[in-house]
Design a protein around this motif. Sequence first.
Motif, short mmCIF file in Angstrom:
data_model
loop_
_atom_site.label_atom_id
_atom_site.label_comp_id
_atom_site.label_asym_id
_atom_site.label_seq_id
_atom_site.Cartn_x
_atom_site.Cartn_y
_atom_site.Cartn_z
N GLY A 271 0.79 -1.22 0.00
CA GLY A 271 0.00 0.00 0.00
C GLY A 271 0.82 1.27 0.00
N GLY A 272 2.11 1.13 0.18
CA GLY A 272 2.98 2.28 0.23
C GLY A 272 3.39 2.77 -1.14
N SER A 273 4.26 3.80 -1.13
CA SER A 273 4.71 4.43 -2.37
C SER A 273 6.23 4.52 -2.41
CB SER A 273 4.12 5.84 -2.48
OG SER A 273 2.72 5.82 -2.48
N LEU A 274 6.74 4.65 -3.61
CA LEU A 274 8.18 4.76 -3.82
C LEU A 274 8.40 5.45 -5.16
CD1 LEU A 274 10.45 3.67 -1.95
CD2 LEU A 274 10.62 1.71 -3.49
N ILE A 275 9.47 6.23 -5.24
CA ILE A 275 9.82 6.85 -6.52
C ILE A 275 11.20 6.37 -6.93
CG2 ILE A 275 10.26 8.99 -7.76
CD1 ILE A 275 8.29 10.39 -5.92
N LEU A 276 11.27 5.75 -8.08
CA LEU A 276 12.55 5.34 -8.65
C LEU A 276 13.05 6.41 -9.60
CD1 LEU A 276 11.86 1.59 -9.48
CD2 LEU A 276 12.64 2.61 -7.34
N ASP B 262 -0.39 -3.75 -17.99
CA ASP B 262 -1.69 -3.87 -17.32
C ASP B 262 -1.53 -4.03 -15.81
OD1 ASP B 262 -3.28 -5.75 -20.00
OD2 ASP B 262 -3.01 -3.60 -19.70
N SER B 263 -0.45 -4.65 -15.39
CA SER B 263 -0.25 -4.93 -13.97
C SER B 263 0.03 -3.68 -13.14
CB SER B 263 0.88 -5.95 -13.78
OG SER B 263 2.09 -5.43 -14.30
N VAL B 264 0.46 -2.59 -13.78
CA VAL B 264 0.79 -1.38 -13.02
C VAL B 264 -0.05 -0.18 -13.43
CG1 VAL B 264 3.16 -2.20 -12.79
CG2 VAL B 264 2.61 -0.51 -14.55
N LYS B 265 -0.85 -0.33 -14.46
CA LYS B 265 -1.65 0.79 -14.97
C LYS B 265 -2.54 1.34 -13.86
CE LYS B 265 -2.69 0.19 -19.16
NZ LYS B 265 -3.31 -0.33 -20.40
N GLY B 266 -2.53 2.65 -13.70
CA GLY B 266 -3.32 3.28 -12.66
C GLY B 266 -2.60 3.40 -11.33
N ARG B 267 -1.48 2.72 -11.17
CA ARG B 267 -0.72 2.77 -9.91
C ARG B 267 0.65 3.41 -10.11
NH1 ARG B 267 0.90 -1.74 -7.49
NH2 ARG B 267 1.00 -2.99 -9.40
N PHE B 268 1.25 3.23 -11.28
CA PHE B 268 2.58 3.76 -11.56
C PHE B 268 2.47 4.91 -12.56
CE2 PHE B 268 5.30 -0.33 -10.76
CZ PHE B 268 4.68 -0.49 -9.52
N THR B 269 3.39 5.87 -12.41
CA THR B 269 3.45 7.01 -13.33
C THR B 269 4.90 7.25 -13.74
OG1 THR B 269 1.56 8.06 -12.20
CG2 THR B 269 2.88 9.44 -13.68
N ILE B 270 5.13 7.29 -15.03
CA ILE B 270 6.47 7.56 -15.54
C ILE B 270 6.55 9.02 -15.96
CG2 ILE B 270 5.94 6.91 -17.94
CD1 ILE B 270 8.73 5.59 -18.05
N GLU C 98 2.77 3.72 -6.65
CA GLU C 98 1.82 3.86 -5.55
C GLU C 98 1.03 2.57 -5.37
OE1 GLU C 98 0.45 8.41 -5.54
OE2 GLU C 98 0.21 7.50 -7.52
N SER C 99 0.37 2.49 -4.24
CA SER C 99 -0.45 1.30 -3.94
C SER C 99 0.34 0.02 -4.21
CB SER C 99 -1.74 1.32 -4.76
OG SER C 99 -2.48 2.49 -4.50
N LEU C 100 1.54 -0.01 -3.71
CA LEU C 100 2.44 -1.14 -4.00
C LEU C 100 1.92 -2.44 -3.41
CD1 LEU C 100 5.80 0.75 -3.68
CD2 LEU C 100 5.07 -0.57 -5.68
N LYS C 101 2.17 -3.51 -4.12
CA LYS C 101 1.74 -4.85 -3.73
C LYS C 101 2.97 -5.74 -3.59
CE LYS C 101 -2.31 -4.27 -6.74
NZ LYS C 101 -3.05 -4.85 -7.90
N PRO C 102 2.86 -6.81 -2.82
CA PRO C 102 4.01 -7.73 -2.71
C PRO C 102 4.48 -8.24 -4.07
CG PRO C 102 2.41 -8.18 -0.99
CD PRO C 102 1.78 -7.16 -1.89
N GLU C 103 3.57 -8.40 -5.01
CA GLU C 103 3.96 -8.88 -6.33
C GLU C 103 4.72 -7.85 -7.15
OE1 GLU C 103 0.90 -8.97 -4.93
OE2 GLU C 103 -0.68 -8.62 -6.44
N ASP C 104 4.85 -6.64 -6.66
CA ASP C 104 5.69 -5.64 -7.30
C ASP C 104 7.16 -5.80 -6.92
OD1 ASP C 104 3.07 -3.27 -6.74
OD2 ASP C 104 3.58 -4.22 -8.66
N THR C 105 7.43 -6.69 -5.98
CA THR C 105 8.81 -6.93 -5.57
C THR C 105 9.64 -7.44 -6.74
OG1 THR C 105 8.20 -7.38 -3.27
CG2 THR C 105 10.28 -8.33 -4.07
#
Length: 129
Positions: A15-20, A67-75, A89-96
């Motif tokens: 549920g957290g956020s991170l910026i790469l 499709d797996s990140v659409k709506g949660r990630f922004t480039i 944003e709205s990070l999930k364990p499967e984003d690891t």
Amino acid sequence: QLQLVESGGGLVQPGGSLILSCGASGSTNGRYGFGHYAIAWFRQAPGKEREGVSFISPTATGATYSDSVKGRFTISRDNAREMVYLKMESLKPEDTAVYYCAARTYYSLDYASETMDYWGKGTLVTVSA
């Protein structure tokens, strides 16, 4: 020769956020400046194949997402600073995964990893409670 360096990875709770960030150097020594390169983010989870996450055109007029990140990630990108960012944003364990940025000189909706000319070494993102 374009050099790419990723940063910003780390441990974050679900549920957290991170910026790469993806920083570029060396573009002025080559045929193309940074603003001529389309930049992609890929990721590779343990035991899985590398997958495309997002791709942005040289002047940021176009961007695409898996499709797996659409709506949660922004480039986004800042050509003056030779930087590309991935806001997650709205990070999930499967984003690891280890996240990589990559570059090539043209943008299209298809951005297979084998078409990229330059790669960074990656930054690890771990989503866990």
